[in-house]
Design a protein around this motif. Structure first.
Motif, PDB file in Angstrom:
ATOM      1  N   LEU A  14      -0.341  -7.220  -8.924  1.00 33.37           N
ATOM      2  CA  LEU A  14       0.402  -6.270  -7.920  1.00 33.37           C
ATOM      3  C   LEU A  14       0.476  -5.139  -7.935  1.00 33.37           C
ATOM      4  O   LEU A  14       1.133  -4.488  -8.803  1.00 33.37           O
ATOM      5  CB  LEU A  14       1.913  -6.895  -7.698  1.00 33.37           C
ATOM      6  CG  LEU A  14       2.902  -6.397  -6.816  1.00 33.37           C
ATOM      7  CD1 LEU A  14       2.389  -6.613  -5.538  1.00 33.37           C
ATOM      8  CD2 LEU A  14       4.142  -6.899  -7.188  1.00 33.37           C
ATOM      9  N   TRP A  15      -0.337  -4.522  -6.773  1.00 34.22           N
ATOM     10  CA  TRP A  15      -0.062  -3.042  -6.631  1.00 34.22           C
ATOM     11  C   TRP A  15       0.892  -2.695  -5.855  1.00 34.22           C
ATOM     12  O   TRP A  15       0.602  -3.225  -4.773  1.00 34.22           O
ATOM     13  CB  TRP A  15      -1.458  -2.467  -6.373  1.00 34.22           C
ATOM     14  CG  TRP A  15      -2.579  -2.424  -7.792  1.00 34.22           C
ATOM     15  CD1 TRP A  15      -3.079  -3.727  -8.059  1.00 34.22           C
ATOM     16  CD2 TRP A  15      -3.166  -1.405  -8.246  1.00 34.22           C
ATOM     17  NE1 TRP A  15      -4.007  -3.477  -9.111  1.00 34.22           N
ATOM     18  CE2 TRP A  15      -4.275  -2.443  -9.218  1.00 34.22           C
ATOM     19  CE3 TRP A  15      -3.130  -0.194  -8.374  1.00 34.22           C
ATOM     20  CZ2 TRP A  15      -4.995  -1.516  -9.863  1.00 34.22           C
ATOM     21  CZ3 TRP A  15      -4.038   0.567  -9.168  1.00 34.22           C
ATOM     22  CH2 TRP A  15      -4.907  -0.129  -9.840  1.00 34.22           C
ATOM     23  N   TRP A  16       1.659  -1.885  -5.998  1.00 37.13           N
ATOM     24  CA  TRP A  16       2.763  -1.154  -5.011  1.00 37.13           C
ATOM     25  C   TRP A  16       2.948   0.168  -5.139  1.00 37.13           C
ATOM     26  O   TRP A  16       2.836   0.746  -6.150  1.00 37.13           O
ATOM     27  CB  TRP A  16       3.804  -2.210  -4.614  1.00 37.13           C
ATOM     28  CG  TRP A  16       4.638  -2.564  -6.052  1.00 37.13           C
ATOM     29  CD1 TRP A  16       4.470  -2.306  -7.228  1.00 37.13           C
ATOM     30  CD2 TRP A  16       5.734  -3.578  -5.880  1.00 37.13           C
ATOM     31  NE1 TRP A  16       5.499  -3.002  -7.969  1.00 37.13           N
ATOM     32  CE2 TRP A  16       6.250  -3.582  -7.156  1.00 37.13           C
ATOM     33  CE3 TRP A  16       6.362  -3.930  -4.764  1.00 37.13           C
ATOM     34  CZ2 TRP A  16       7.142  -4.321  -7.533  1.00 37.13           C
ATOM     35  CZ3 TRP A  16       7.577  -4.844  -5.088  1.00 37.13           C
ATOM     36  CH2 TRP A  16       8.063  -4.970  -6.428  1.00 37.13           C
ATOM     37  N   GLU A  18       6.049   3.008  -4.227  1.00 38.43           N
ATOM     38  CA  GLU A  18       7.458   3.223  -4.088  1.00 38.43           C
ATOM     39  C   GLU A  18       7.385   4.741  -3.808  1.00 38.43           C
ATOM     40  O   GLU A  18       6.943   5.567  -4.126  1.00 38.43           O
ATOM     41  CB  GLU A  18       8.016   3.027  -5.193  1.00 38.43           C
ATOM     42  CG  GLU A  18       9.656   3.379  -5.195  1.00 38.43           C
ATOM     43  CD  GLU A  18      10.251   2.955  -6.497  1.00 38.43           C
ATOM     44  OE1 GLU A  18      11.105   2.110  -6.521  1.00 38.43           O
ATOM     45  OE2 GLU A  18      10.059   3.820  -7.423  1.00 38.43           O
ATOM     46  N   ILE A  25       9.701   0.533  -1.063  1.00 43.80           N
ATOM     47  CA  ILE A  25       8.618   0.140  -1.170  1.00 43.80           C
ATOM     48  C   ILE A  25       7.807   0.394   0.180  1.00 43.80           C
ATOM     49  O   ILE A  25       8.169   0.040   1.291  1.00 43.80           O
ATOM     50  CB  ILE A  25       8.204  -1.448  -1.493  1.00 43.80           C
ATOM     51  CG1 ILE A  25       9.103  -1.613  -2.686  1.00 43.80           C
ATOM     52  CG2 ILE A  25       6.925  -1.876  -1.550  1.00 43.80           C
ATOM     53  CD1 ILE A  25       8.431  -0.889  -4.010  1.00 43.80           C
ATOM     54  N   ALA A  27       3.784   0.121   0.431  1.00 42.88           N
ATOM     55  CA  ALA A  27       2.806  -0.472   0.559  1.00 42.88           C
ATOM     56  C   ALA A  27       2.691  -1.472  -0.622  1.00 42.88           C
ATOM     57  O   ALA A  27       2.923  -0.920  -1.735  1.00 42.88           O
ATOM     58  CB  ALA A  27       1.697   0.189   0.922  1.00 42.88           C
ATOM     59  N   PHE A  28       1.932  -2.727  -0.617  1.00 43.97           N
ATOM     60  CA  PHE A  28       1.435  -3.425  -1.754  1.00 43.97           C
ATOM     61  C   PHE A  28       0.288  -3.914  -1.304  1.00 43.97           C
ATOM     62  O   PHE A  28      -0.241  -4.337  -0.157  1.00 43.97           O
ATOM     63  CB  PHE A  28       2.606  -4.178  -2.155  1.00 43.97           C
ATOM     64  CG  PHE A  28       2.775  -5.583  -1.131  1.00 43.97           C
ATOM     65  CD1 PHE A  28       2.179  -6.527  -1.372  1.00 43.97           C
ATOM     66  CD2 PHE A  28       3.739  -5.204  -0.003  1.00 43.97           C
ATOM     67  CE1 PHE A  28       2.602  -7.634  -0.488  1.00 43.97           C
ATOM     68  CE2 PHE A  28       4.150  -6.291   0.893  1.00 43.97           C
ATOM     69  CZ  PHE A  28       3.511  -7.379   0.650  1.00 43.97           C
ATOM     70  N   THR A  29      -0.455  -4.524  -2.515  1.00 45.38           N
ATOM     71  CA  THR A  29      -1.573  -5.309  -2.553  1.00 45.38           C
ATOM     72  C   THR A  29      -1.818  -5.989  -3.641  1.00 45.38           C
ATOM     73  O   THR A  29      -1.202  -5.741  -4.641  1.00 45.38           O
ATOM     74  CB  THR A  29      -2.804  -4.699  -1.833  1.00 45.38           C
ATOM     75  OG1 THR A  29      -3.998  -5.667  -1.639  1.00 45.38           O
ATOM     76  CG2 THR A  29      -3.501  -3.570  -3.193  1.00 45.38           C
ATOM     77  N   LEU A  41      -5.683  -0.238  -1.673  1.00 45.03           N
ATOM     78  CA  LEU A  41      -4.381   0.030  -1.577  1.00 45.03           C
ATOM     79  C   LEU A  41      -4.234   1.405  -0.686  1.00 45.03           C
ATOM     80  O   LEU A  41      -3.089   1.639   0.135  1.00 45.03           O
ATOM     81  CB  LEU A  41      -3.510   0.282  -2.792  1.00 45.03           C
ATOM     82  CG  LEU A  41      -1.925   0.466  -2.697  1.00 45.03           C
ATOM     83  CD1 LEU A  41      -1.290  -0.414  -1.796  1.00 45.03           C
ATOM     84  CD2 LEU A  41      -1.474   0.709  -4.231  1.00 45.03           C
ATOM     85  N   ALA A 115       4.335 -12.296  -1.709  1.00 45.04           N
ATOM     86  CA  ALA A 115       4.302 -11.316  -0.521  1.00 45.04           C
ATOM     87  C   ALA A 115       5.623 -11.911   0.313  1.00 45.04           C
ATOM     88  O   ALA A 115       6.236 -10.699   0.904  1.00 45.04           O
ATOM     89  CB  ALA A 115       3.127 -11.335   0.225  1.00 45.04           C
ATOM     90  N   ILE A 118       8.744 -10.274  -1.218  1.00 40.72           N
ATOM     91  CA  ILE A 118       8.754  -8.830  -1.184  1.00 40.72           C
ATOM     92  C   ILE A 118       8.984  -8.524   0.264  1.00 40.72           C
ATOM     93  O   ILE A 118       9.812  -7.467   0.512  1.00 40.72           O
ATOM     94  CB  ILE A 118       7.389  -8.128  -1.695  1.00 40.72           C
ATOM     95  CG1 ILE A 118       7.192  -8.270  -2.971  1.00 40.72           C
ATOM     96  CG2 ILE A 118       7.392  -6.702  -1.071  1.00 40.72           C
ATOM     97  CD1 ILE A 118       5.728  -7.809  -3.642  1.00 40.72           C
TER      98      ILE A 118
END
Length: 129
Positions: A14-16, A18, A25, A27-29, A41, A115, A118
């Motif tokens: 999980l790449w996010w 902050e 947060i 964005a995330f992918t 991302l 997701a 989140i």
């Protein structure tokens, strides 16, 4: 943050991102821990009109490869609030807890579940952070 699907050899990251000032947060992918996932991302952020002036990172090689030195600052201590969010996920989603018998067999279900959590927890109307 990493987890796995099926077995520990099938790692799923999980790449996010902050916001350092607000702690929100933005964005995330999901994907492998690779340059391609990090670039995806960044593309998600650009598509949403989110620009990062400075990236606070650890020493992972992807950041050194994909970001200019003027764009990043290596500071593991400044990532504590993001690490706290990792703990929230591991506490609330059983399949992310280490040493459990609950795990995902499908990458689609695994990523969708995370997701949804989140989106509800961090982007919902009643934020708990």
């Amino acid at each position: 943050m990493w987890s796995y699907v099926g077995n520990k050899k099938r790692q799923n990251w999980l790449w996010w991102v902050e916001d350092a000032f607000t702690g929100n947060i933005v964005a995330f992918t999901f994907g492998r821990r690779s340059n391609a996932t990090f670039m995806r991302l960044k593309k998600i952020m650009a598509g949403a009109g989110i620009m990062a002036d400075l990236w606070i990172t650890d020493r992972w090689g992807t950041y050194q490869t994909c970001l200019d030195p003027s764009e990043r600052m290596e500071n593991k201590g400044a990532l504590q609030s993001l690490e706290r969010k990792h703990l929230t996920l591991r506490t609330r989603i059983k399949r992310l807890t280490r040493k459990t018998i609950c795990f995902s067999k499908s990458i689609v279900i695994h990523n969708t579940l995370i997701a949804l959590f989140i989106n509800h927890y961090f982007f919902g109307l009643n934020q708990h952070v």
